[in-house]
Scaffold this active site. Structure first.
Site, PDB file in Angstrom:
ATOM      1  N   HIS A 239       0.790  -1.238   0.000  1.00 25.04           N
ATOM      2  CA  HIS A 239       0.000   0.000   0.000  1.00 25.04           C
ATOM      3  C   HIS A 239       0.829   1.299   0.000  1.00 25.04           C
ATOM      4  O   HIS A 239       0.718   2.136  -0.898  1.00 25.04           O
ATOM      5  CB  HIS A 239      -0.895   0.053   1.252  1.00 25.04           C
ATOM      6  N   ASP A 240       1.592   1.508   1.073  1.00 27.86           N
ATOM      7  CA  ASP A 240       2.081   2.864   1.371  1.00 27.86           C
ATOM      8  C   ASP A 240       3.085   3.463   0.382  1.00 27.86           C
ATOM      9  O   ASP A 240       3.044   4.680   0.133  1.00 27.86           O
ATOM     10  CB  ASP A 240       2.649   2.904   2.795  1.00 27.86           C
TER      11      ASP A 240
END
Ligand code: BDR
Ligand code: CA
Length: 310
Positions: A239-240
């Site tokens: 994700h990040d």
């Protein structure tokens, strides 16, 4: 690009921090930490461990909010492990946290740097950013942009059927941030579920062979087990680091301007990001929502930049 990463590490947060540290285009002014995947004490420690693994004990790391604006704290040890950074061998960081609160660092930096030159990259619950906006509302007009990982629309939620972790962990903070009027780029589950840590991609990172890359491999090998089991995919969503990758190479991504509102009251859907993807309302388009990515290009970028670390 001058940025502040606001984070709750987290193996995927580690990938975002390492991607930033390995990228000469980025001037990382500081890292602010928040309670999220694990309690604040651990996220503040993990951020420093990640910098040290990257050979960068000079990075300024601040501790911030130790819980959401309202309600009880939600954590994600079931995903990230007891430490939040399970996988590699962890150690006590050799450098201290900065004095002062993360929220004050965010405010002071935005007030001191030229207006419109500092980007915020929140990759955890939005508590610190909301507190900063509440304490000094003038910063809203000085933020270049907020490039955040959070939310979902067609992909819905990962902690409840309709809410993604970063927004669910502090929906009231998210509502403040989304209403503040600063330019926002949102990287939701819809795009992060397209960048999967497949085994060949992990092997290419292993081949980089430096300390940071080898630690990253250990983290990813731990981190992928939960999502592989949950989604039946070949690897977990990373994700990040999509936030940092978007800053570096926006051409790898596709999205559109939409209205996004945060649900804060419904017990069933609290923390949902209500994205008007099809433009069926006349509510103002306040967010650039990313929906698609060139996954191979993204992993190539990550791998190449990890190689720049000591
Ligand atoms: C987000 O939640 C955390 O568990 C990850 O670090 C990421 O920021 C994904 O929903
Ligand atoms: Ca995170």
């Amino acid at each position: 690009m001058k940025i502040i990463i606001d984070t709750d590490p987290g193996q995927d947060d580690a990938a975002a921090i390492m991607l930033a540290l390995g990228s000469p285009e980025i001037d990382l002014l500081g890292i602010t930490t928040v309670a999220g995947n694990v309690p604040l004490e651990l996220t503040a420690r993990n951020a420093r461990i990640i910098c040290e693994m990257s050979g960068r004990t000079d990075v300024k790391v601040f501790a911030g909010a130790d819980g959401p604006l309202q309600g009880t704290q939600v954590t994600a040890e079931h995903v990230h492990g007891r430490t939040g950074l399970d996988g590699p061998e962890l150690f006590e960081p050799s450098f201290p946290l900065q004095d002062g609160h993360a929220v004050d660092f965010i405010i002071d930096t935005l007030m001191e740097e030229a207006s419109g030159t500092v980007t915020l990259c929140p990759i955890g619950p939005l508590t610190n950013i909301a507190l900063a906006l509440q304490k000094q509302p003038e910063i809203a007009g000085r933020i270049q942009q907020i490039v955040l990982m959070g939310g979902g629309y067609f992909a819905q939620g990962n902690v409840t059927p309709s809410a993604e972790f970063n927004i669910y962990a502090d929906p009231d903070a998210a509502a403040i941030v989304f209403a503040a009027g600063s330019p926002i780029v949102m990287l939701p589950l819809d795009v992060t579920h397209k960048v999967l840590t497949t085994q060949p991609r992990i092997e290419r990172i292993r081949a980089v062979g430096n300390r940071a890359a080898l630690a990253m491999v250990k983290m990813l090998e731990f981190y992928r087990r939960y999502d592989v089991e949950k989604y039946g995919t070949d690897g977990g969503p990373l994700h990040d680091p999509t936030t940092i990758a978007w800053l570096l190479q926006p051409q790898l991504f596709q999205g559109r301007m939409c209205n996004v509102e945060i649900e804060t009251t419904s017990p069933l859907t609290r923390g949902a990001t209500v994205v008007d993807w099809w433009g069926v309302t006349d509510r103002a388009k306040n967010v650039h929502v990313i929906g698609d990515a060139d996954a191979d290009g993204f992993f190539e970028l990550l791998t190449e930049r990890l190689a720049n670390l000591a």
